[in-house]
Scaffold this motif. Structure first.
Motif, mmCIF file in Angstrom:
data_model
loop_
_atom_site.group_PDB
_atom_site.id
_atom_site.type_symbol
_atom_site.label_atom_id
_atom_site.label_comp_id
_atom_site.label_asym_id
_atom_site.label_seq_id
_atom_site.Cartn_x
_atom_site.Cartn_y
_atom_site.Cartn_z
ATOM 1 N N ASN A 1 58.188 33.658 48.803
ATOM 2 C CA ASN A 1 56.932 33.036 48.396
ATOM 3 C C ASN A 1 55.803 33.307 49.384
ATOM 4 O O ASN A 1 55.317 32.394 50.064
ATOM 5 C CB ASN A 1 57.128 31.513 48.228
ATOM 6 N N LYS B 1 54.256 24.033 48.188
ATOM 7 C CA LYS B 1 54.036 25.470 48.398
ATOM 8 C C LYS B 1 54.686 26.278 47.267
ATOM 9 O O LYS B 1 54.132 27.286 46.815
ATOM 10 C CB LYS B 1 54.597 25.900 49.751
ATOM 11 N N VAL C 1 52.379 26.245 44.420
ATOM 12 C CA VAL C 1 51.271 27.201 44.587
ATOM 13 C C VAL C 1 51.744 28.605 44.225
ATOM 14 O O VAL C 1 51.044 29.353 43.538
ATOM 15 C CB VAL C 1 50.734 27.166 46.031
ATOM 16 N N GLY C 2 52.956 28.963 44.696
ATOM 17 C CA GLY C 2 53.514 30.271 44.345
ATOM 18 C C GLY C 2 53.697 30.423 42.852
ATOM 19 O O GLY C 2 53.429 31.490 42.274
ATOM 20 N N LEU D 1 52.397 33.452 50.964
ATOM 21 C CA LEU D 1 51.132 32.770 50.745
ATOM 22 C C LEU D 1 50.226 32.978 51.965
ATOM 23 O O LEU D 1 50.686 33.431 53.012
ATOM 24 C CB LEU D 1 51.357 31.266 50.522
ATOM 25 N N GLN E 1 50.236 30.973 41.157
ATOM 26 C CA GLN E 1 49.711 32.344 41.200
ATOM 27 C C GLN E 1 50.466 33.253 40.237
ATOM 28 O O GLN E 1 49.905 34.208 39.709
ATOM 29 C CB GLN E 1 49.757 32.905 42.630
ATOM 30 N N ILE F 1 46.959 25.317 52.336
ATOM 31 C CA ILE F 1 48.352 25.620 52.019
ATOM 32 C C ILE F 1 49.266 25.263 53.186
ATOM 33 O O ILE F 1 50.385 24.778 52.989
ATOM 34 C CB ILE F 1 48.495 27.106 51.636
ATOM 35 N N TYR G 1 42.715 30.050 47.440
ATOM 36 C CA TYR G 1 43.748 31.057 47.216
ATOM 37 C C TYR G 1 43.848 31.432 45.744
ATOM 38 O O TYR G 1 43.909 32.618 45.387
ATOM 39 C CB TYR G 1 45.098 30.534 47.723
#
Length: 246
Positions: free
Chosen positions: A84, A135, A138-139, A86, A142, A127, A95
């Motif tokens: 992952n 986290k 977030v991955g 970031l 995206q 992040i 991001y």
């Protein structure tokens, strides 16, 4: 959507990571990609996403050869690698705005994805300030921001606590209603909770490709089935050309 893999072989020196792999994946499937460490799962996923060059065989996605149509194929594929990657000093929205710019999609999409993956309570943070669970979200954000037809997830719940695992599973299940998902995991409960089909790779070969119930078969659990299918590891050493069992 369709993904067709034909006679895919990948070697690293004398080691064969994928041995003449062929499979077909259709629309709106959540597939559990299983196998012991070193079986070839990550190599297969990286080949599909274009991270690794295709040297032998062919992968066609939505009717296009991905080696010849790399940019167009990547527009329709989302990928969450196991590590992952970031940018920890970026804020979440910063991001995701960066990712949206790369894909040339409207920034209005960011708010939809933040809500979908459950990032709303943390959306104003950097992040680096997030827990591992956030986290991962977030991955995942995206990976789905550009509304891919195919989503590939490599150990998406690795290191999460039980509550976080349930939350991420719910997100994946929701995505799987409209998209095709390939989920690599060592957690058999995850496969039972999310997947209808299992592809089992061992020593670079596909040794099972079947519905979950058929994969489980006569065994009491998926763990027992997995252990039985992968317990005998037969290989030929280049030095001796003898078959050994470990």
């Amino acid at each position: 959507m369709s993904l067709e893999i034909s006679s895919l072989t990948k070697k690293f020196g004398n080691q064969t990571a994928l041995n003449n792999i062929s499979l077909s994946i259709g629309k709106n499937e959540i597939i559990g990609l299983l196998g012991p460490n070193g079986a070839g799962k990550s190599t297969l996923m990286k080949s599909i996403t274009g991270v690794l060059a295709i040297e032998e065989g062919e992968i066609n996605f939505n009717g296009l050869n991905i080696a010849d149509n790399e940019t167009e194929s990547k527009r329709r594929i989302g990928f969450l690698p196991e590590n992952n990657p970031l940018y920890p000093e970026m804020y979440i929205r910063e991001y995701l705005s960066f990712v949206a710019h790369l894909h040339k999609i409207p920034k209005e999409r960011i708010n939809e994805v933040i809500e979908l993956v459950g990032l709303t309570p943390e959306k104003s943070k950097k992040i680096s300030q997030l827990s591992k669970g956030y986290k991962q979200r977030v991955g995942l954000a995206q990976a789905i921001l550009h509304s891919p037809d195919l989503l590939i997830l490599d150990e998406p719940t690795n290191g999460l606590d039980p509550n976080q695992i349930i939350e991420i599973r719910n997100v994946i299940r929701e995505i799987g209603r409209e998209k095709t998902v390939i989920l690599s995991t060592h957690i058999m409960q995850e496969v039972e909770a999310l997947c209808t089909r299992v592809i089992l790779i061992h020593n670079g070969n596909i040794i099972q490709d079947s519905p979950v119930d058929e994969f489980k078969g006569k065994f009491a659990s998926l763990e027992e089935a997995f252990a039985s299918y992968t317990s005998t590891n037969i290989y030929r050493t280049p030095e001796t050309e003898s078959i050994e069992t470990e």
